[in-house]
Design an enzyme around this catalytic site. Structure first.
Site, PDB file in Angstrom:
ATOM      1  CG  ASP A 183      -2.031   1.008   1.163  1.00 26.02           C
ATOM      2  OD1 ASP A 183      -2.993   0.899   1.953  1.00 26.02           O
ATOM      3  OD2 ASP A 183      -1.949   1.903   0.296  1.00 26.02           O
ATOM      4  CG  HIS A 185      -1.356   4.689   3.385  1.00 23.49           C
ATOM      5  ND1 HIS A 185      -1.448   5.714   4.289  1.00 23.49           N
ATOM      6  CD2 HIS A 185      -2.271   3.781   3.765  1.00 23.49           C
ATOM      7  CE1 HIS A 185      -2.378   5.446   5.184  1.00 23.49           C
ATOM      8  NE2 HIS A 185      -2.890   4.275   4.891  1.00 23.49           N
ATOM      9  CD  GLU A 209      -4.701  -0.523  -0.760  1.00 24.44           C
ATOM     10  OE1 GLU A 209      -4.613  -1.763  -0.661  1.00 24.44           O
ATOM     11  OE2 GLU A 209      -5.191   0.191   0.127  1.00 24.44           O
ATOM     12  CD  GLU A 235      -7.360   3.445   1.232  1.00 25.73           C
ATOM     13  OE1 GLU A 235      -6.715   2.423   0.969  1.00 25.73           O
ATOM     14  OE2 GLU A 235      -7.235   4.068   2.298  1.00 25.73           O
ATOM     15  CG  HIS A 285     -10.381   0.333   2.080  1.00 29.07           C
ATOM     16  ND1 HIS A 285     -11.029   1.172   2.958  1.00 29.07           N
ATOM     17  CD2 HIS A 285      -9.064   0.473   2.339  1.00 29.07           C
ATOM     18  CE1 HIS A 285     -10.143   1.803   3.711  1.00 29.07           C
ATOM     19  NE2 HIS A 285      -8.946   1.403   3.360  1.00 29.07           N
TER      20      HIS A 285
HETATM   21  O1  LIG Z   1      -6.604  -0.324   4.902  1.00 30.39           O
HETATM   22  C1  LIG Z   1      -6.071   0.400   4.020  1.00 30.39           C
HETATM   23  O2  LIG Z   1      -5.841   0.035   2.841  1.00 30.39           O
HETATM   24  C2  LIG Z   1      -5.674   1.768   4.377  1.00 30.39           C
HETATM   25  O3  LIG Z   1      -5.121   2.475   3.543  1.00 30.39           O
HETATM   26  C3  LIG Z   1      -5.992   2.288   5.734  1.00 30.39           C
HETATM   27  C4  LIG Z   1      -6.556   3.673   5.659  1.00 30.39           C
HETATM   28  O4  LIG Z   1      -7.732   3.652   4.890  1.00 30.39           O
HETATM   29  C5  LIG Z   1      -6.886   4.159   7.058  1.00 30.39           C
HETATM   30  O5  LIG Z   1      -8.006   3.436   7.571  1.00 30.39           O
HETATM   31  C6  LIG Z   1      -7.182   5.635   7.026  1.00 30.39           C
HETATM   32  O6  LIG Z   1      -7.424   6.106   8.350  1.00 30.39           O
HETATM   33 MG   LIG Z   2      -5.032   1.560   1.596  1.00 32.43          MG
END
Ligand SMILES: O=C(O)C(=O)C[C@@H](O)[C@H](O)CO
Ligand SMILES: [Mg+2]
Length: 382
Positions: A183, A185, A209, A235, A285
């Protein structure tokens, strides 16, 4: 049947539960939340409840369209998370009223079990090997971790090597006896995503991701053209109208809508079907609570292109709570080699400890993700 009351409780670790009561005594539960914005979503839920009190909960499609269209402004994480939790509760009511699990209302099972993956490594990937060994011991073979720490707009080869070496260690330790998603992120800019993805290619992660932020979605096809690694995102996209654009542009191999952010079961079923029409996989997600997870699983049970489900057992975000803390029928969430079998109870299939929810709501934290800064003091993507 008529909707008589809508209640909400913010609870540890960072979730919110919603309860819809009816004049026939049937109750539905949902989980409207946007991590770090629970109070805002709660306000949105109660604004939307003005459209719902006195209405027939069976008319899910009409209520969904009213919630989405009647207020002129639409979309976005707050409103679509509020709609999502209400939608989940409406499906819960319908299943309970008819005595069947929600997936039966969605056309029945397309598979006998759903594969899940486990987060490892926390915000800053550390102790990954130990974490993976612990999860392999309880039957997982697929994992997700943050692909890197914060990266500057243009960063050094040392920063790239630090991220890649972590992945090399995993393959060195486990070979391809396990799989893992990385991820990014949203921490990686488009120029650096090109560099990092190139260096990761030899280690064949299952997917990458959010290689760039959703607002840079135009890079998905460009990044996909340079790599064989499947690209995943979703997400931070909140309706089929957003997913429409990324599907048409190409580049995403996996869509990851969040059942508590993208309009709920009604909307995510449409997103799943759109993805299938582009031969794109579905991996909802879900770093959230039990109702969000159950909602994901009902969509997974009926969607041919669903291939794996995120779940938050042991996730690093859940400080102060575990995904099944508020669930009475914990046994229905049992994992067998990382797989969950279809629920048998009517509705979403989650029996909640309402007294515990009310009690824990009295000390609900206002969870916030950390504010990161680069060494030069500028804000860093977390
Ligand atoms: O699970 C995932 O893939 C995330 O990137 C976690 C993110 O969504 C956090 O929950 C934000 O606070
Ligand atoms: Mg994520």
């Amino acid at each position: 049947m008529k909707i008589t009351r809508i209640s909400t409780w913010r609870v540890p670790p960072r979730w919110m539960f919603l309860k819809i009561e009816t004049d026939e005594g049937i109750v539905g539960w949902g989980e409207p939340v946007l991590e770090g914005k629970a109070r805002t979503v709660e306000a949105a839920v109660h604004e939307l409840s003005e459209y719902l009190i006195g209405q027939d909960p069976a008319r899910i499609n009409d209520l969904w369209q009213v919630m989405y269209r009647a207020g002129f402004y639409r979309g976005g994480g707050i409103l679509m998370s509020a709609i999502a939790g209400i939608d989940q509760a409406l499906w819960d009511i319908k299943g309970k009223a008819l005595g069947v699990p929600v997936y039966q209302l969605l056309g029945g099972l397309v598979r006998d079990k759903v594969k899940t993956y486990s987060w490892v490594g926390g915000d800053r990937p550390a102790d990954i090997i130990r974490d993976i060994k612990e999860r392999v011991a309880v039957g997982f073979d697929t994992f997700k971790m943050n692909g890197c720490e914060e990266l500057a707009v243009i960063d050094s080869s040392r920063a790239i090597d630090a991220a890649v070496n972590k992945v090399a260690e995993i393959r060195e330790a486990f070979g391809n006896s396990i799989e893992f998603g990385l991820d990014f992120h949203g921490r990686v800019t488009a120029p650096m995503a090109k560099v990092l993805i190139k260096e990761l290619e030899p280690y064949r992660p299952l997917f990458i991701e959010e290689p760039v932020l959703a607002e840079q979605a135009e890079y998905y096809p460009r990044l996909a053209a340079q790599t064989h690694i499947p690209i995943a995102a979703g997400e931070r996209m909140f309706s089929r109208f957003e997913f429409k654009n990324v599907l048409a542009a190409g580049g995403l191999a996996i869509l990851q809508p969040d059942l508590s952010h993208a309009g709920g079961i009604t909307e995510c079923m449409k997103i799943a079907a759109m993805a299938e029409s582009y031969d794109v996989a579905l991996a909802p997600h879900c770093p959230l609570g039990p109702i969000a997870l159950a909602s994901c699983l009902h969509v997974d049970f009926v969607s041919w292109n669903a291939f794996i489900q995120e779940q938050s057992m042991g996730i690093h975000y859940n400080k102060g709570g575990e995904v099944l803390d508020y669930v009475l029928n914990k046994e229905d969430f049992a994992l067998e080699s990382g797989h969950i079998k279809p629920f048998t109870r009517p509705g979403l299939g989650v029996e909640l400890d309402e007294a515990l929810i009310i009690e824990r709501s009295k000390n609900a934290p206002d969870w916030r993700n950390p504010l990161w800064r680069h060494v030069d003091g500028s804000v860093a993507e977390w």
